[in-house]
Design a protein around this motif. Sequence first.
Motif, PDB file in Angstrom:
ATOM      1  N   ASN A   1      -2.374  34.251  -1.271  1.00 10.06           N
ATOM      2  CA  ASN A   1      -2.957  34.874  -2.459  1.00 10.06           C
ATOM      3  C   ASN A   1      -2.325  36.236  -2.684  1.00 10.06           C
ATOM      4  O   ASN A   1      -2.145  37.009  -1.748  1.00 10.06           O
ATOM      5  CB  ASN A   1      -4.471  35.077  -2.297  1.00 10.06           C
ATOM      6  CG  ASN A   1      -5.228  33.782  -2.380  1.00 10.06           C
ATOM      7  OD1 ASN A   1      -4.734  32.803  -2.910  1.00 10.06           O
ATOM      8  ND2 ASN A   1      -6.440  33.774  -1.863  1.00 10.06           N
ATOM      9  N   ASP A   2      -1.990  36.524  -3.917  1.00 15.78           N
ATOM     10  CA  ASP A   2      -1.529  37.870  -4.235  1.00 15.78           C
ATOM     11  C   ASP A   2      -2.698  38.846  -4.162  1.00 15.78           C
ATOM     12  O   ASP A   2      -2.561  39.997  -3.805  1.00 15.78           O
ATOM     13  CB  ASP A   2      -0.936  37.925  -5.641  1.00 15.78           C
ATOM     14  CG  ASP A   2       0.409  37.223  -5.701  1.00 15.78           C
ATOM     15  OD1 ASP A   2       1.019  37.038  -4.640  1.00 15.78           O
ATOM     16  OD2 ASP A   2       0.834  36.860  -6.814  1.00 15.78           O
ATOM     17  N   TYR A   3      -3.869  38.362  -4.513  1.00 14.75           N
ATOM     18  CA  TYR A   3      -5.055  39.195  -4.526  1.00 14.75           C
ATOM     19  C   TYR A   3      -6.206  38.371  -3.984  1.00 14.75           C
ATOM     20  O   TYR A   3      -6.511  37.318  -4.512  1.00 14.75           O
ATOM     21  CB  TYR A   3      -5.368  39.650  -5.961  1.00 14.75           C
ATOM     22  CG  TYR A   3      -6.638  40.423  -6.092  1.00 14.75           C
ATOM     23  CD1 TYR A   3      -6.712  41.736  -5.668  1.00 14.75           C
ATOM     24  CD2 TYR A   3      -7.782  39.833  -6.607  1.00 14.75           C
ATOM     25  CE1 TYR A   3      -7.884  42.458  -5.777  1.00 14.75           C
ATOM     26  CE2 TYR A   3      -8.961  40.541  -6.714  1.00 14.75           C
ATOM     27  CZ  TYR A   3      -8.999  41.853  -6.298  1.00 14.75           C
ATOM     28  OH  TYR A   3     -10.160  42.558  -6.395  1.00 14.75           O
ATOM     29  N   LYS A   4      -6.793  38.845  -2.915  1.00 10.30           N
ATOM     30  CA  LYS A   4      -7.946  38.144  -2.354  1.00 10.30           C
ATOM     31  C   LYS A   4      -9.188  38.564  -3.120  1.00 10.30           C
ATOM     32  O   LYS A   4      -9.505  39.741  -3.190  1.00 10.30           O
ATOM     33  CB  LYS A   4      -8.119  38.487  -0.882  1.00 10.30           C
ATOM     34  CG  LYS A   4      -7.052  37.904   0.000  1.00 10.30           C
ATOM     35  CD  LYS A   4      -7.355  38.213   1.451  1.00 10.30           C
ATOM     36  CE  LYS A   4      -6.306  37.637   2.355  1.00 10.30           C
ATOM     37  NZ  LYS A   4      -6.579  37.929   3.761  1.00 10.30           N
ATOM     38  N   ALA A   5      -9.853  37.614  -3.675  1.00  9.36           N
ATOM     39  CA  ALA A   5     -11.064  37.905  -4.438  1.00  9.36           C
ATOM     40  C   ALA A   5     -12.223  38.138  -3.487  1.00  9.36           C
ATOM     41  O   ALA A   5     -12.382  37.412  -2.511  1.00  9.36           O
ATOM     42  CB  ALA A   5     -11.376  36.749  -5.374  1.00  9.36           C
ATOM     43  N   PRO A   6     -13.029  39.164  -3.749  1.00  7.51           N
ATOM     44  CA  PRO A   6     -14.198  39.398  -2.897  1.00  7.51           C
ATOM     45  C   PRO A   6     -15.219  38.268  -3.042  1.00  7.51           C
ATOM     46  O   PRO A   6     -15.328  37.654  -4.094  1.00  7.51           O
ATOM     47  CB  PRO A   6     -14.759  40.717  -3.383  1.00  7.51           C
ATOM     48  CG  PRO A   6     -14.149  40.964  -4.696  1.00  7.51           C
ATOM     49  CD  PRO A   6     -12.901  40.161  -4.786  1.00  7.51           C
ATOM     50  N   THR A   7     -15.938  38.047  -1.986  1.00  7.45           N
ATOM     51  CA  THR A   7     -16.973  37.021  -2.003  1.00  7.45           C
ATOM     52  C   THR A   7     -18.133  37.477  -2.881  1.00  7.45           C
ATOM     53  O   THR A   7     -18.297  38.684  -3.125  1.00  7.45           O
ATOM     54  CB  THR A   7     -17.490  36.755  -0.579  1.00  7.45           C
ATOM     55  OG1 THR A   7     -18.091  37.960  -0.101  1.00  7.45           O
ATOM     56  CG2 THR A   7     -16.376  36.331   0.359  1.00  7.45           C
ATOM     57  N   PRO A   8     -18.959  36.559  -3.344  1.00  8.32           N
ATOM     58  CA  PRO A   8     -20.140  36.966  -4.124  1.00  8.32           C
ATOM     59  C   PRO A   8     -21.058  37.909  -3.351  1.00  8.32           C
ATOM     60  O   PRO A   8     -21.639  38.826  -3.926  1.00  8.32           O
ATOM     61  CB  PRO A   8     -20.840  35.635  -4.434  1.00  8.32           C
ATOM     62  CG  PRO A   8     -19.772  34.608  -4.350  1.00  8.32           C
ATOM     63  CD  PRO A   8     -18.802  35.099  -3.322  1.00  8.32           C
TER      64      PRO A   8
ATOM     65  N   LYS B   1     -19.544  41.383  -3.547  1.00  9.88           N
ATOM     66  CA  LYS B   1     -19.772  41.970  -4.874  1.00  9.88           C
ATOM     67  C   LYS B   1     -21.210  42.465  -4.998  1.00  9.88           C
ATOM     68  O   LYS B   1     -21.461  43.557  -5.522  1.00  9.88           O
ATOM     69  CB  LYS B   1     -19.495  40.933  -5.967  1.00  9.88           C
ATOM     70  CG  LYS B   1     -18.034  40.630  -6.161  1.00  9.88           C
ATOM     71  CD  LYS B   1     -17.860  39.595  -7.256  1.00  9.88           C
ATOM     72  CE  LYS B   1     -16.411  39.228  -7.449  1.00  9.88           C
ATOM     73  NZ  LYS B   1     -16.240  38.210  -8.493  1.00  9.88           N
TER      74      LYS B   1
ATOM     75  N   TYR C   1     -13.607  44.162   1.712  1.00 11.30           N
ATOM     76  CA  TYR C   1     -14.009  44.035   0.302  1.00 11.30           C
ATOM     77  C   TYR C   1     -14.906  45.192  -0.138  1.00 11.30           C
ATOM     78  O   TYR C   1     -15.861  44.996  -0.862  1.00 11.30           O
ATOM     79  CB  TYR C   1     -14.717  42.709   0.049  1.00 11.30           C
ATOM     80  CG  TYR C   1     -13.897  41.497   0.365  1.00 11.30           C
ATOM     81  CD1 TYR C   1     -12.677  41.286  -0.255  1.00 11.30           C
ATOM     82  CD2 TYR C   1     -14.332  40.570   1.284  1.00 11.30           C
ATOM     83  CE1 TYR C   1     -11.913  40.174   0.033  1.00 11.30           C
ATOM     84  CE2 TYR C   1     -13.573  39.444   1.573  1.00 11.30           C
ATOM     85  CZ  TYR C   1     -12.361  39.264   0.935  1.00 11.30           C
ATOM     86  OH  TYR C   1     -11.615  38.160   1.227  1.00 11.30           O
TER      87      TYR C   1
ATOM     88  N   PRO D   1     -14.969  48.319  -2.315  1.00 10.53           N
ATOM     89  CA  PRO D   1     -14.197  49.055  -3.320  1.00 10.53           C
ATOM     90  C   PRO D   1     -14.309  50.569  -3.163  1.00 10.53           C
ATOM     91  O   PRO D   1     -13.433  51.298  -3.616  1.00 10.53           O
ATOM     92  CB  PRO D   1     -14.807  48.595  -4.646  1.00 10.53           C
ATOM     93  CG  PRO D   1     -16.188  48.153  -4.296  1.00 10.53           C
ATOM     94  CD  PRO D   1     -16.103  47.609  -2.901  1.00 10.53           C
TER      95      PRO D   1
END
Length: 189
Positions: free
Chosen positions: A15-22, A25, A170, A172
């Motif tokens: 992945n270029d960008y790992k999405a944070p888990t719900p 968030k 994750y 921010p």
Amino acid sequence: MKGEKKSVHQQYLLNDYKAPTPEAKERAEDIRLNKEEMKIFMSYSELSGELLVLGLGGCYVGQGEVITRSKKMYPSRNKKGLHQKAMLGSLAFCMEELEDVLNNKVTLPDTISFYTNLKSNGINLATEIDGDSEKRELVDKVQELKRTIIQDFPQMHFEFRELDKDMRRYNPFFAAANNAARRVIDKNK
């Protein structure tokens, strides 16, 4: 082509960008909207060269606001204990800026939590630091700032918490502190 080694590059699987888990968030939103507690995340970045420069960054989060601050620090050229000096400098900087941040608040939080990784790196603010005079000066400065803040805001509770892997992942706000530290020394260029 026969006998030639063929390497398989599987970069397309990363992945270029790992999405944070719900959950991550939701945790970030809970931290930002918390009215009773202000969390302060701190970081530093190092720019080596002819002159050693550290970027110190802090992110103040709570009551629906996110505020980042940064500054440069010029430690001695002695690399021994640089990480500890940088973390102490970052903590001292965040404590110096705290009064200004709190004076701009309409309502003050009940608790201020400083997230740092000093303990995991061998620094206990309650004990005397032997050896390095620069580290000792920073610890003394942090202890003096702590006394001043407690005197200025006696109704608040202050905590120093360990910034563990789970709190960094994750997050921010930790990333914002790190980016502020990098930006102040132009490390992103």
